[in-house]
Design a protein around this motif. Structure first.
Motif, short mmCIF file in Angstrom:
data_model
loop_
_atom_site.label_atom_id
_atom_site.label_comp_id
_atom_site.label_asym_id
_atom_site.label_seq_id
_atom_site.Cartn_x
_atom_site.Cartn_y
_atom_site.Cartn_z
N PHE A 86 0.84 -1.21 0.00
CA PHE A 86 0.00 0.00 0.00
C PHE A 86 0.87 1.25 0.00
O PHE A 86 0.56 2.24 -0.69
N LEU A 87 1.95 1.23 0.78
CA LEU A 87 2.86 2.38 0.80
C LEU A 87 3.49 2.61 -0.57
O LEU A 87 3.61 3.75 -1.03
N THR A 88 3.92 1.54 -1.21
CA THR A 88 4.56 1.65 -2.52
C THR A 88 3.57 2.13 -3.58
O THR A 88 3.88 3.02 -4.38
N ILE A 89 2.38 1.53 -3.59
CA ILE A 89 1.38 1.90 -4.59
C ILE A 89 0.92 3.34 -4.41
O ILE A 89 0.64 4.04 -5.37
N GLY A 90 0.86 3.80 -3.16
CA GLY A 90 0.39 5.16 -2.89
C GLY A 90 1.26 6.23 -3.49
O GLY A 90 0.77 7.30 -3.89
N VAL A 91 2.58 5.99 -3.56
CA VAL A 91 3.49 6.99 -4.15
C VAL A 91 4.05 6.52 -5.49
O VAL A 91 4.94 7.16 -6.06
N HIS A 92 3.55 5.37 -5.97
CA HIS A 92 3.86 4.84 -7.31
C HIS A 92 5.25 4.26 -7.47
O HIS A 92 5.61 3.80 -8.55
N ILE A 93 6.07 4.27 -6.42
CA ILE A 93 7.40 3.69 -6.52
C ILE A 93 7.79 3.06 -5.19
O ILE A 93 7.27 3.43 -4.14
N TYR A 94 8.72 2.10 -5.28
CA TYR A 94 9.38 1.61 -4.07
C TYR A 94 10.53 2.54 -3.75
O TYR A 94 11.28 2.97 -4.64
N GLN A 95 10.68 2.89 -2.45
CA GLN A 95 11.79 3.71 -1.99
C GLN A 95 12.43 3.07 -0.77
O GLN A 95 11.73 2.48 0.06
N GLU A 96 13.73 3.19 -0.68
CA GLU A 96 14.43 2.64 0.49
C GLU A 96 13.95 3.35 1.76
O GLU A 96 13.79 4.57 1.78
N GLY A 97 13.71 2.58 2.80
CA GLY A 97 13.25 3.15 4.07
C GLY A 97 11.80 3.57 4.06
O GLY A 97 11.38 4.39 4.88
N GLN A 98 11.02 3.00 3.14
CA GLN A 98 9.64 3.44 2.96
C GLN A 98 8.73 3.10 4.13
O GLN A 98 7.79 3.83 4.41
N THR A 99 9.02 2.03 4.84
CA THR A 99 8.13 1.62 5.93
C THR A 99 8.21 2.58 7.12
O THR A 99 7.22 2.80 7.81
N GLY A 100 9.38 3.14 7.40
CA GLY A 100 9.52 4.17 8.42
C GLY A 100 9.06 3.76 9.81
O GLY A 100 8.52 4.58 10.55
N GLY A 101 9.24 2.50 10.18
CA GLY A 101 8.86 2.05 11.52
C GLY A 101 7.39 1.73 11.68
O GLY A 101 6.93 1.50 12.80
N ARG A 102 6.61 1.71 10.59
CA ARG A 102 5.18 1.45 10.71
C ARG A 102 4.88 0.04 11.20
O ARG A 102 3.81 -0.20 11.78
N GLY A 103 5.78 -0.89 10.94
CA GLY A 103 5.58 -2.24 11.47
C GLY A 103 5.59 -2.25 12.99
O GLY A 103 4.79 -2.94 13.64
N TYR A 104 6.46 -1.46 13.59
CA TYR A 104 6.52 -1.38 15.06
C TYR A 104 5.30 -0.65 15.61
O TYR A 104 4.75 -1.03 16.65
N ILE A 105 4.86 0.42 14.91
CA ILE A 105 3.66 1.11 15.35
C ILE A 105 2.44 0.19 15.20
O ILE A 105 1.53 0.21 16.03
N GLY A 106 2.43 -0.63 14.15
CA GLY A 106 1.36 -1.62 14.00
C GLY A 106 1.33 -2.58 15.17
O GLY A 106 0.25 -2.96 15.66
N LEU A 107 2.49 -2.99 15.64
CA LEU A 107 2.56 -3.85 16.82
C LEU A 107 1.98 -3.14 18.03
O LEU A 107 1.28 -3.74 18.86
N ALA A 108 2.24 -1.83 18.14
CA ALA A 108 1.68 -1.05 19.24
C ALA A 108 0.17 -0.95 19.15
O ALA A 108 -0.54 -1.01 20.16
N THR A 109 -0.38 -0.82 17.93
CA THR A 109 -1.83 -0.77 17.78
C THR A 109 -2.47 -2.08 18.19
O THR A 109 -3.58 -2.10 18.75
N MET A 110 -1.79 -3.19 17.92
CA MET A 110 -2.32 -4.50 18.33
C MET A 110 -2.41 -4.59 19.85
O MET A 110 -3.39 -5.07 20.41
N ILE A 111 -1.38 -4.09 20.53
CA ILE A 111 -1.38 -4.12 22.00
C ILE A 111 -2.44 -3.16 22.54
O ILE A 111 -3.22 -3.51 23.42
N PHE A 112 -2.47 -1.94 21.99
CA PHE A 112 -3.47 -0.96 22.41
C PHE A 112 -4.89 -1.50 22.17
O PHE A 112 -5.79 -1.28 22.98
N GLY A 113 -5.08 -2.21 21.06
CA GLY A 113 -6.38 -2.77 20.73
C GLY A 113 -6.72 -4.04 21.47
O GLY A 113 -7.75 -4.65 21.20
N ASN A 114 -5.86 -4.45 22.42
CA ASN A 114 -6.12 -5.61 23.28
C ASN A 114 -6.32 -6.89 22.46
O ASN A 114 -7.18 -7.71 22.79
#
Length: 430
Positions: A280-308
């Protein structure tokens, strides 16, 4: 530290009632009123315009998909710290396939890249019994090195087709746009109401327009995946068996459940969801870029914990973090400055709720949390009154500060799966 360790105290069964759907809707309505009041007091109309909500929705999708992927893994008893690496694999695979075959093929490639990372994690943790945290960190490091190497090899090679199409060792050639969806006849009317800046009405119009104007089809797919995950995990025999592997794998095995198979399936789905978030990140800006995830995987882990460890909670957490991430990207220091007042008022409300609704057994903890919330609220109000803007460096930190604040306030109500993170060997219950 595992996500289970963040839940320092597990409430006793029946000690705290769950929030009902009417209460949740009432809280959302109260939040919208608070946003509207903040907009009027501060004059920061960008805080609740449709562009902000549209950007927040786009920012919430990859975070939510990563969080949902973590939920699938941990409900089966496996901690998935490797979500960030699986998202990296998804971004690269989407960039590689997307510029050649279009955005829909990029989405499928991103899922495949994430599934590959999930299966590697399953092989290490389920089959060979590697510590879940060690395996997840290793996948993150491996994915980072792998995508850098492959980008240099496939996108940046001198004279290659990809290089001639605009690629280099840090990005892929551009791909076509992903189609969007707009509710006909509704978007224009909501936009005209939004421009009047009426109390609450215009804010609600901005919210609704952000949810129905030029929405990516992948966003609608994400909504379907959240709903489908709930029904599969909580309304099907497959989901019951999978969740039993995260609660008591030995008991599940004694009832004939193939624990290894369900853990592998959960991690494959987990990786696929994280990979789709990366795509989704790549398609949104039409290209793959190095460092594109920007820690979102870790924030996703935090949302899972916050969401119980529940899909609805993950969705709410992703919306919150997506909103803050959108502020970081599109808003200036003035808008974030206005948010200081809103957060201060919210903390005062939280303190009152803690003092009046805290558990008797945890009254001391509730009072401590209320005191801390009030102190922070006073400091924020002083900050707001004595300044006119917020430094750009603080704006960049906003999503991560939000993550720490939300997790610290939610830690008392968390209930992770009982066997999450524990090593399991077939036949150990016999």
């Amino acid at each position: 530290m595992s996500s289970a360790d963040l839940a320092t105290k597990r409430p006793r069964p029946g000690s705290r009632p769950r929030l009902s759907y009417p209460v949740i809707l009432l809280l959302i309505a109260g939040g919208l009123v608070l946003f509207s009041l903040t907009r009027i007091v501060t004059g920061s109309h960008q805080l609740t315009d449709s562009g902000q909500f549209s950007s927040a929705l786009g920012a919430a999708v990859p975070i939510g998909l990563a969080g949902l992927g973590g939920l699938w893994a941990e409900r089966a008893g496996v901690i998935n710290i490797g979500l960030e690496g699986m998202m990296m694999l998804g971004t690269f695979a989407a960039g590689w396939i997307g510029w050649q075959h279009g955005p829909w093929a990029a989405a499928l490639a991103g899922i495949a890249g994430g599934v590959l990372g999930g299966l590697i994690h399953a092989l290490a943790t389920v089959t060979f019994g590697v510590d879940h945290i060690v395996s997840g960190v290793a996948i993150n490091i491996l994915a980072l090195g792998l995508v850098r190497y492959l980008a240099k090899l496939w996108f940046g090679a001198e004279g290659s087709e990809a290089a001639e199409a605009g690629g280099n060792d840090k990005q892929s050639p551009p791909m076509d746009d992903m189609p969007t969806f707009t509710v006909p006849g509704l978007s224009g009317g909501l936009h005209s109401i939004e421009k009047h800046h009426w109390f609450l009405v215009s804010d609600l119009a901005g919210l609704l327009r952000g949810l129905c104007h030029e929405v990516s089809w992948l966003t609608l797919l994400t909504v379907a995946l959240f709903a489908g995950s709930f029904f599969v995990l909580w309304r099907s025999s497959f989901g019951l068996r999978l969740r039993s592997c995260g609660e008591s794998p030995t008991a599940a095995e004694s009832l004939g459940v193939n624990v290894y198979r369900y853990k592998y399936a959960a991690l494959a789905v987990s990786g696929g969801l994280a990979g789709l978030g990366g795509a989704f990140l790549t398609i949104g800006v039409h290209i793959y870029q190095e460092g594109q995830t920007g820690g979102r995987g870790y924030i996703g882990l935090a949302t899972m914990i916050f969401g119980n460890w529940r899909p609805g909670g993950v969705a709410m957490g992703a919306g919150l973090f997506g909103f803050m991430d959108a502020l970081r990207v599109r808003a200036g220091g003035e808008t974030v400055h206005a948010l200081l007042l809103l957060v201060a008022v919210a903390l005062v409300g939280l303190a009152v709720w803690k003092l009046r609704g805290g558990l008797r057994a945890a009254r001391r903890v509730a009072r401590l949390q209320a005191a801390v919330a009030l102190i922070i609220a006073v400091l924020l109000i002083i900050w707001y009154v004595t300044t006119d803007t917020v430094a750009l460096e603080f704006v960049e930190m906003t999503p991560y500060i939000t993550t720490l604040l939300v997790l610290s306030l939610a830690a008392q109500r968390l209930r992770p799966p009982k066997a999450v993170g524990r090593s399991y060997r077939r036949g150990e219950g016999t």
